[in-house]
Design an enzyme around this catalytic site. Structure first.
Site: not given
Length: 383
Positions: A94, A124, A200
């Site tokens: 992402h 992901d 992230s």
């Protein structure tokens, strides 16, 4: 293009860890399933006591050199880490969705180009190749999924765009499962180490060995609970991409939308956050992180040992108020503090006024210097 986030201590912005916009819902189908989306919170409070052991300081110092910040053309940011000697960076899908190239910023502020060579629509995870990092020794990777409950961990990355940030915590849950469109997450580590937007894709390290055990990917609404993908579960996939890069990358139409820059928070807001984060680190006993927030020139004037010893008699510091005054490329942050200190064996509460010039150094916001004074009774009442 995907939605990024706005830096603000008081705002709560629903996003997925590195800048995806939207609110996602998860079906609670089994006991271990949880409802997750990522949010931008105020700096979390930590009740963990004790200082960072020397061995942990060394792990942090060496690991930070191999953790990078990823910056996309739309202004969104995420994190990643070097996992092989070919210059390949593991990150979240992402973070790099709908793009073929990114800017990679190293811990010392160097910016270099990177190409996305692999990305999954289901898991992901993605890999970015950075020619400028080829030949560098990567972070050690734990090849088997062997983490256990209450194992101590370190989460590294660039939350809110603040590079070289480290938070501590524990493995608080195992084998978590959740869905955040379009990704399916399974066998996740649940962690208590606070993570925020920009974390992230950053690595989760075993605090004792320094090995990468996970990829930080998401957090729970309004809670200091994060989730990390076990790196052992995706090693075969990322190695396949490194050996044979994808010829075409999948698209993520569900992740498109209006774009906001991660720096749309004002300079004053960013500078205030930096000073608040500095004192959060002091209160956690994490002097390594606090020291890393100082500019290179300030670090030249004061060694880590002298910096650390300056807080020997400090039990805690509460930030009563912050006043940020932009002055050109610098923000002058005035902090009014209440410090709990030991004086001649007795605990005393003292009030201080400290002024910090804050500005960017090699793309990272840093505290350049500091000067302070103890407030008199009259000044305490006025403040």
């Amino acid at each position: 293009m995907k939605r990024s986030w706005i830096i603000s201590l008081l705002a709560t912005l629903l996003i997925l860890g590195g800048g995806i916009a939207g609110v996602f819902y998860v079906m609670d189908t089994v006991q271990q399933d949880v409802t997750v989306s990522a949010v931008l919170n105020e700096p979390p409070d930590e009740d963990e006591e004790g200082e960072v052991p020397k061995e942990t300081q060394e792990i942090i110092f060496e690991s930070q050199k191999l953790v990078v910040q990823l910056e996309l053309g739309d202004g969104s940011v995420g994190s990643g880490f070097l996992y092989n000697d070919q210059g390949d960076i593991i990150t979240n899908a992402h973070v790099v969705a709908n793009t073929e190239s990114v800017n990679v910023i190293t811990s010392d502020g160097k910016k270099m180009p990177g190409d996305v060579i692999g990305v999954s629509r289901d898991i992901d995870v993605a890999v970015v190749r950075v020619p400028g990092l080829k030949g560098k020794e990567p972070l050690p990777i734990r090849e088997e999924n062997s983490a256990e409950l209450l194992d101590e961990v370190l989460a590294l990355g660039s939350p809110l765009g603040l590079q070289n940030t480290v938070t501590r915590g524990e493995i608080s849950g195992l084998e978590r499962t959740l869905d955040i469109e379009p990704f399916h997450y399974k066998n996740l580590y649940q962690i208590s180490a606070p993570i925020s937007p920009g974390n992230s894709g950053g690595p989760l390290l075993d605090r004792e060995t320094g090995e990468v055990i996970g990829i930080n990917s998401a957090k729970m609404d309004d809670e200091s609970i994060g989730f990390s993908i076990p790196v052992a579960d995706v090693l075969s996939m990322v190695r396949r991409w490194s050996e044979s890069p994808m010829r075409s990358l999948p698209e993520f139409p569900e992740l498109t939308g209006e774009v906001y820059s991660p720096v749309t928070g004002t300079d004053a807001e960013q500078a205030s956050y930096m000073v608040q984060y500095f004192y959060d680190s002091i209160n956690q006993g994490d002097f390594v992180t606090a020291y890393s927030l100082l500019s290179a020139s300030w670090q030249e004037d004061i060694s880590f040992e002298d910096f650390r010893s300056g807080y020997n008699n400090t039990l805690s510091v509460k930030v009563d108020n912050l006043v940020a005054d932009p002055q050109g490329d610098t923000v002058q942050v005035t902090a009014f503090l209440t410090a709990e200190e030991t004086v001649d064996g007795e605990v005393q509460m003292k009030k201080y006024k400290v002024v910090y010039p804050v500005k960017k150094e090699n793309q990272s916001v840093k505290i350049w210097s500091g000067s302070g004074e103890e407030l008199s009774t009259e000044e305490k009442e006025a403040s």
